[in-house]
Every structure is written in structure tokens, then in C-alpha cells.
Write a protein that holds these residues in place. Structure first.
Motif, PDB file in Angstrom:
ATOM      1  N   ASP A  43       4.917   5.120  -4.594  1.00  0.00           N
ATOM      2  CA  ASP A  43       3.492   4.889  -4.841  1.00  0.00           C
ATOM      3  C   ASP A  43       3.120   3.413  -4.695  1.00  0.00           C
ATOM      4  OD1 ASP A  43       4.945   4.223  -7.105  1.00  0.00           O
ATOM      5  OD2 ASP A  43       3.596   5.187  -8.526  1.00  0.00           O
ATOM      6  N   TYR A  44       4.045   2.508  -5.003  1.00  0.00           N
ATOM      7  CA  TYR A  44       3.730   1.084  -4.839  1.00  0.00           C
ATOM      8  C   TYR A  44       3.610   0.750  -3.354  1.00  0.00           C
ATOM      9  CZ  TYR A  44       3.355  -3.750  -6.386  1.00  0.00           C
ATOM     10  OH  TYR A  44       2.877  -5.001  -6.664  1.00  0.00           O
ATOM     11  N   ALA A  45       4.490   1.317  -2.539  1.00  0.00           N
ATOM     12  CA  ALA A  45       4.427   1.081  -1.097  1.00  0.00           C
ATOM     13  C   ALA A  45       3.118   1.604  -0.517  1.00  0.00           C
ATOM     14  CB  ALA A  45       5.612   1.744  -0.403  1.00  0.00           C
ATOM     15  N   ILE A  46       2.710   2.799  -0.949  1.00  0.00           N
ATOM     16  CA  ILE A  46       1.452   3.386  -0.461  1.00  0.00           C
ATOM     17  C   ILE A  46       0.279   2.505  -0.860  1.00  0.00           C
ATOM     18  CG2 ILE A  46      -0.079   5.393  -0.598  1.00  0.00           C
ATOM     19  CD1 ILE A  46       2.505   7.055  -1.237  1.00  0.00           C
ATOM     20  N   ASP A  47       0.278   2.049  -2.111  1.00  0.00           N
ATOM     21  CA  ASP A  47      -0.795   1.178  -2.590  1.00  0.00           C
ATOM     22  C   ASP A  47      -0.860  -0.115  -1.776  1.00  0.00           C
ATOM     23  OD1 ASP A  47      -2.574   2.078  -4.487  1.00  0.00           O
ATOM     24  OD2 ASP A  47      -1.855   0.748  -6.064  1.00  0.00           O
ATOM     25  N   ALA A  48       0.301  -0.685  -1.498  1.00  0.00           N
ATOM     26  CA  ALA A  48       0.334  -1.950  -0.755  1.00  0.00           C
ATOM     27  C   ALA A  48      -0.305  -1.792   0.621  1.00  0.00           C
ATOM     28  CB  ALA A  48       1.775  -2.430  -0.621  1.00  0.00           C
ATOM     29  N   VAL A  49      -0.013  -0.684   1.303  1.00  0.00           N
ATOM     30  CA  VAL A  49      -0.591  -0.446   2.625  1.00  0.00           C
ATOM     31  C   VAL A  49      -2.095  -0.197   2.517  1.00  0.00           C
ATOM     32  CG1 VAL A  49      -0.633   1.124   4.603  1.00  0.00           C
ATOM     33  CG2 VAL A  49       1.553   0.376   3.651  1.00  0.00           C
TER      34      VAL A  49
END
Length: 537
Positions: A345-351
Motif C-alpha cells: 500500500d505504501y508503494a501504491i500511495d507513492a505512485v
């Protein structure tokens, strides 16, 4: 593969032709490789070449929108390490195989999956060295995100505890010495030196074999990443040789895997070399690590006690080159499609945050941004993706429901509800279907096999809500086409679209979900631009 006179009309008739996932007709006319008419009176096409479907069912050709076929060619003639978890098991399999591998060059193995990557030791390395000697070896795990090298390869790549490691990577050390276990981007430190030792003819032979299998499964196109955490393996020359030899059985949309801001410039002229069958599909960026190795970038700590691995930062703290916001802004400026490896979820948020910033600065997103995998999206993130109105799409792998069952050791019960594909589709997000072979085994590669898994929720419908046949066909056609630079040319059999076709002996909609498998229904033939590519025996 049959050749055709492109000026000659073809009439596909005497069966059922699905124009898309829902509409169907009795026949279609193909001219110059494209659909020119639908549902015609055959009497008016007396001079056309008749393609008699003999009661069979034709669909738009299927696209595998995330796969590593050309890269897997590096393992041609190598060592199969499937089901190996320990150093003893890996060493035993190498000992059984190594004498059958011609001396000289690099030895490749593929498919191991250890219980714990980070506890690989110098004793484990010694067991591998004992059976490999001075022959350099690279052993890639089943995820394609980690590898083991022996002491000979450590020496060739000049790997030490002082070697600079790219962001997102880890070299497992013991007593200050490399054990040979390289995680995520650390693979590139050794593999960028070792992989050039592999002969292109060997890669081509392996790729030809696997591409032919994909054609027999019903695929007429793929999105080949031509890269992994081990680095970029851009072998478009091999594909174009096959195209000239008339042996390339699927369309290749290839990606340019990169890791930093300045590497993007290497992609700028790639589209100039496009051919009919081999085309530049866009960029590929790893944002986080492998979900099944506990390396997804998550907001909450995993059970190992960290947030996973990540390849980029959201600011300049590691330098401008690895600032995701700068990377996305540049991609938006040049207008290239891009695929992002995002699991946590952190990776998705970053993108999504970087996309918001790029859109605000330029006023719009200029290309298609594809989110790959998406193991742990939140409801809020799914809504954000939807609100990009088609500029942000997804490609997913229902087969992962079946093969990634050991991840509770990293994520607890949360892992049981990973990959909420139905929720993504129901939100109206364009979603492609894919295999991620060789992470997913070849036994799960056929579209009909994936459909069987997806429509039954891999036997666990409470945690994996099943998909419908309609959404699956749509995913393998227009959904996957949306992840490429070639959307509008294939994915349907509408007028003006390429006549890329898969013919089955039965209608997919009529088969019970628990009866779908590689051989049911049977693929009778595949066609690309009206040219027969595959014919069943």
C-alpha cells in the motif's frame, strides 16, 4: 506459419465470432490483415478465401500483459530448481545436472524458493561451491527477485562487502563476507557483469520454445518486460530475427526496465525501431520488492519487522535520480507509457501521489500508467485510481491466488485477502490479465487455466471473490491492450482492428467453472493479422 496475400479478402464463417467480450456475429471479413466487415452475406463474397470455422468459436486474440518469456530464455538448457528450498536440495539438483551442461560460459538455474532469504550462510555457499567448482553460476529464485551466485561468480563480479548496492537491494553477509545471496536490485551488481556471458543463440532457442507454447495456449500478443531486478535484458534483436525468419508466433510489446531518472533517456528513440510484430511498449519501474518474499513496501511493519524493500524515494534524500516524483514528472513530459511494480500500500500511495503531482503541473497525464500486481490496495487507493479516468490502469495475475499461499509468515492473515482483483474491476478500472511467468509456473499459463482459478476464487471464494467469464475475456483482450502502446489496433474484432484471433472448439461461456483447464476448451488455432500462426494437431 501460413503466409497470405494481404490484398485477398478472407471470410471467417460457419461458426461464432465474438467481436469483444459480449457482442458476437456469424462471420467477419478480413482484408489487409484487418477486420473490414462484420456479419455479412457470404453470397456477396464469392471471391474471398473461406476460413471455415466448422462450428468453432473465435475470440479476439488474447494478450498476456505481464510476462518474462524472452528473459527466461537465459535459462535454456539450465538447471530446474523448482521445489528446492535448502542449500542441500539446490546442491543435489546441481550435482545431478551440471555434467550435462556444456563447459564454458555461465550456468543458470531457476526456481528455488527458500524458507528465509536472509539466513543464507557461508556454509550454504560452500555447499554450492562444492558441486560447481570454478564454473560461474547464477541461480534465480522462483520470483525472479533474488538470486544466489557461487564464489566463482562473486570473484568475476568483484563483489565485496564494500561494493555499492543500488537502492532497494541487499547483499546477505556473514562475518563481513558475501554469502552469495543477492536480494532485489543487488542482483544487478553481479548479473550485469555475468549475463553478457550468455550466448544470444541459446537465449533465442529458449525463447522460441516458450513463445510457441504461448501461441498454443491462445495468446497472440504479450507484454514482455525484458528486465527484472537483475537488470535490463533488452533482447529485441532476437525477436526481430525471429520475425524476419517468420518464426515469431506472437506480437511482442517490450518494456524498457530502468532504475533511475537519467536512464529514461535511453528509451527515447526505441519507438523508431518498431516493426509490425515487435514494438516498444513503454517503461518499467520497480517501486517495491516481491510480495511473496516479504519485500512489498507496506505502511505497517511486516512480521519480519520492516516495511519491505523499495527502489525509489518520495523525495531527494537519496538523490534526485531516485526521486519517484521527478521520475514520474519526466515520464509525463515525454509521454511514454509506463508500468510500475507495486505490491504494498505504501508503494501504491507513492505512485498515486507522484501522478497527482505530475498531472497538476502539466494539466493532464499524457500517457497510460499501468500498476502491476497490486497486492494490498486500500479502498481509498482504488477510488483514486478510478478517478484518473482511464489514464491509470492495472494488470493482475489471478494465478497468484493459487501459488502465493506461504505469505502469512510475512503478513499474517492480511495475506489471505491479497490481490482484490474483483474489487478493482468492479470499480471500473481497466484491468488486464497476465501470467507473470516465470514467477507463475507454466502449468498456470493458459488463459483457460487462469479462468478456472479466477472463477472459483482458487478454491477460497471468501478471501478471493470469483471473477466472471465476461470480465476475464475483457481482461485478456481490451484490458491487456490498454497496457500497451498499441491499444486501438487489437483487443477486439471490430472494423479496423487487426485480425488477431484465437479459435476454441467450445464457447468459453458454456463451460462449468470447475471444468476449465489447459485442454478444456481446446485451442484449435491462432491467427495474427489474418495469418494462421498455430494449428492444433
Amino acid at each position: 506459419m501460413n503466409s497470405i496475400n494481404k490484398s485477398q479478402e478472407q471470410l471467417f464463417t460457419n461458426g461464432t465470432v465474438y467481436i469483444d467480450e459480449e457482442r458476437k456475429a456469424n462471420n467477419i471479413v478480413v482484408k489487409s490483415g484487418k477486420v473490414s466487415a462484420i456479419g455479412v452475406d457470404p453470397e456477396k463474397y464469392q471471391n474471398a478465401t473461406i476460413i471455415d470455422l466448422k462450428g468453432a468459436i473465435a475470440y479476439p486474440g488474447f494478450c498476456d500483459s505481464h510476462v518474462h518469456i524472452v528473459e527466461v530464455g537465459i535459462a535454456n538448457g539450465g538447471i530446474d530448481l523448482l521445489n528446492c528450498a535448502t542449500a542441500d536440495e539446490i546442491a543435489k539438483k546441481i550435482a545431478e545436472t551440471i555434467n550435462n551442461i556444456p563447459k564454458g560460459g555461465l550456468i543458470i538455474g531457476l526456481g528455488f524458493y527458500p524458507n528465509d532469504y536472509l539466513t543464507w550462510s557461508l556454509d550454504d555457499l560452500a555447499k554450492i561451491d562444492k558441486v560447481t567448482g570454478e564454473r560461474p553460476v547464477v541461480l534465480i529464485d522462483s520470483l525472479g527477485h533474488n538470486c544466489i551466485i557461487n564464489s566463482a561468480s562473486i570473484a568475476i563480479s568483484k563483489l565485496t562487502s564494500e561494493t555499492p548496492i543500488p537502492i532497494g537491494g541487499k547483499v546477505v553477509l556473514q562475518n563481513g563476507k558475501p554469502t552469495g545471496m543477492l536480494c532485489e536490485s543487488a542482483m544487478a551488481v553481479a548479473c550485469n557483469i555475468l549475463f553478457p556471458l550468455i550466448n544470444d543463440d541459446l537465449i533465442k532457442k529458449g525463447a522460441e520454445k516458450t513463445l510457441a507454447q504461448w501461441s498454443s495456449f491462445g495468446y497472440t500478443s504479450i507484454v514482455d518486460l525484458m528486465g527484472a531486478p537483475f537488470g535490463r535484458l533488452l533482447k529485441t534483436n532476437i525477436c526481430r530475427v525471429m520475425e524476419k525468419e517468420n518464426t515469431l508466433p506472437v506480437r511482442i510489446n517490450y518494456m524498457y526496465t530502468f532504475a533511475s531518472l537519467d536512464e529514461i533517456d535511453g528509451s527515447l528513440s526505441l519507438k523508431d525501431s518498431d516493426t509490425e510484430m515487435v514494438k516498444y511498449g513503454g517503461l518499467k519501474l520497480f517501486v517495491d520488492g516481491a510480495f511473496a518474499a516479504g519485500q512489498a513496501w507496506t505502511k505497517d511493519k511486516n512480521l519480519v519487522g520492516n516495511h519491505g524493500l523499495y527502489y525509489v524515494y518520495t523525495d531527494d534524500s537519496y538523490g534526485k535520480q531516485y526521486n519517484l516524483n521527478r521520475i514520474v514528472e519526466k515520464v509525463n513530459d515525454i509521454g511514454h507509457n509506463i508500468h510500475y511494480h507495486v505490491q504494498g500500500d505504501y508503494a501504491i500511495d507513492a505512485v498515486l501521489n507522484a501522478l497527482d503531482a505530475a498531472k497538476a503541473k502539466k494539466g493532464k497525464l499524457t500517457s497510460i500508467h499501468t500498476l502491476i500486481h497490486i497486492a494490498f490496495p486500500t479502498n481509498e487507493q482504488i477510488e483514486r485510481i478510478k478517478n484518473f479516468n482511464g489514464s491509470v490502469v492495472a494488470t493482475v495475475q489471478p494465478g497468484f491466488w493459487e501459488i502465493e499461499g506461504e505469505t502469512t509468515k510475512y503478513y499474517g492473515n492480511k495475506a489471505n485477502k491479497c490481490y482484490p482483483i474483483k474489487k478493482i474491476i468492479d470499480a471500473g478500472i481497466s484491468t488486464g490479465m497476465s501470467t507473470d511467468f516465470s514467477v507463475s509456473p507454466i502449468e498456470l499459463a493458459a488463459p483457460s487455466t487462469i479462468m478456472g482459478i479466477a472463477m472459483t476464487g482458487a478454491g477460497d471464494p471468501d478471501n478471493h471473490p470469483p471473477l466472471t467469464m465476461k470480465s476475464l475475456i475483457k481482461g485478456f483482450t481490451v484490458g491487456s491492450a490498454a497496457t500497451t502502446n498499441d491499444e486501438g489496433n487489437y483487443g477486439k474484432l471490430d472494423i479496423g482492428y487487426n485480425a488477431d484471433i484465437v479459435v476454441y472448439n467450445k464457447d468459453l461461456y458454456t463451460i462449468a467453472k470447475d471444468k476449465l483447464n489447459k485442454d478444456n476448451p481446446k485451442v484449435i488455432s491462432t491467427w495474427i493479422s489474418g495469418r494462421k500462426i498455430y494449428q492444433s494437431q
